[in-house]
Design a protein around this motif. Sequence first.
Motif, PDB file in Angstrom:
ATOM      1  N   GLY A 131      11.265  -1.636  68.436  1.00 49.11           N
ATOM      2  CA  GLY A 131      11.906  -2.903  69.050  1.00 49.11           C
ATOM      3  C   GLY A 131      13.079  -2.637  69.875  1.00 49.11           C
ATOM      4  N   ALA A 148       9.756  -6.822  73.399  1.00 47.80           N
ATOM      5  CA  ALA A 148       9.209  -5.971  72.155  1.00 47.80           C
ATOM      6  C   ALA A 148       8.414  -6.638  71.200  1.00 47.80           C
ATOM      7  N   ARG A 175      12.805  -9.404  64.811  1.00 46.34           N
ATOM      8  CA  ARG A 175      12.498  -9.997  66.203  1.00 46.34           C
ATOM      9  C   ARG A 175      12.142 -11.416  66.494  1.00 46.34           C
ATOM     10  N   ARG A 177       9.017  -6.090  62.340  1.00 44.92           N
ATOM     11  CA  ARG A 177       9.862  -5.127  62.297  1.00 44.92           C
ATOM     12  C   ARG A 177       9.622  -4.287  61.061  1.00 44.92           C
TER      13      ARG A 177
END
Length: 449
Positions: free
Chosen positions: A145, A373, A320, A444
């Motif tokens: 990310g 991301a 995120r 994540r």
Amino acid sequence: MDQGSTRTARLDRLPYTRQHHKLLIGSGIGWALDAMDVGLISFVMAALAVEWHLGRSTLSLIASIGFVGMAIGASLGGLLADRYGRRQVFAMTLLVYGLATGAAALSWSVAALLVFRFVVGLGLGAELPVASTLVSEFAPTRIRGRMVVFLEAFWALGWILAALIGYFIIPSFASGWRWALAVGILPTLYALVVRFGLPESVRFLEAKGRDAEAEASVRAFETSPPVLRGVKVPRFQPTGSDDIEAATIWSRPLARRTAALWVVWFGINLSYYGAFTWLPTLLIEQGFTLPRSFGYTLLITVAQIPGYLAAAWLIEVWGRRVTLAVFLAGSALAAVTFGLVATGEGALVVWQVLAAGMALSFFNLGAWGALYAIGPELYPTRLRGTGTGAAAAFGRIASIIAPLLVPVLLGWGGQAYGFVVTFSVFGAAFLIAAAAAFLLPEQRGRLID
């Protein structure tokens, strides 16, 4: 084969190496050149309003036609990247929009400029999802990310470059906008660097049965020395991939995330391009001179950089989804505030305009970084380019509408409340996008297949 010995698992275990750095910088320069081209049109619009005596409706067409091309290009770029490779399509997009931008400098009429800007949009729209997919597929899981947000941060550098060109070149020469567009031919030269200097996605090579090339690419990263040893990266145990079996991005396992991602893309595009494409022109209409308007826009644009840096750090700390939602909510507040204060040219108002505009830049571009991301992490390899490209293409519909919508909203609000109405609508779009962000899965620490 044991999962620990697969090429993708070997890439996921690596530290940040010189090869990662080369990939990030190489892709980032292409990203910055894209942003420079997108940003230039906002300054060209302001100059054409004065030189060609164009009204709001014509200017909105000039802005929107590029986004029509970007919508088509984003969808085609993703499909082509899944078929022919990320690197090949990346290089091709640079050639397309670089040559078209150089040609646009020779425009002899509004109609000619519209044609050239449409072709420019095809290349610009195709590049962004392809570049982010390429970087995300090489990035180690624990910093994936962060790497994509740093890639997106190059957008700020490109937009700042566009602002510098607008500030120093356009007001300094007769038909200075032509010289500004002529600078946009630079991406054609950089296409060679992308084609011969960047690696092809290992996941793509494996999907096409090109195992020898995939193995050579992985070994190049494994033998590359690590960099940034002193940087602390959050550590966590990868939780594994989703192992999703889906035929299309609208198959049942993926439909919810696809719908939510499209809503976020639509909201952020509507607000960002509605605000920033028109910003120099709107400041001129508020009584600022052309150079002063460009100077204020440059200052507001600089605030994009700390926004990206904050998002790059928080995306591996908060995750995120939360990072994206928080930055979108901050964008909503900043947009409404900007609409309230951008009503005149007194000394106090100038400070308010700059502060609110810089806050909008900070939060908005941080949200963009988080969004780029998230996208590639939501889909399996065979659908990744298609999924990210389709979301970007849907978002471009909003970017087409946004420049056309601004004159309408300004008219509804009238002289006194035009800015308030316009930027309140943008704030509402940001809030809807923030709500949709919570419908996305948190990726994540999860492996991408």
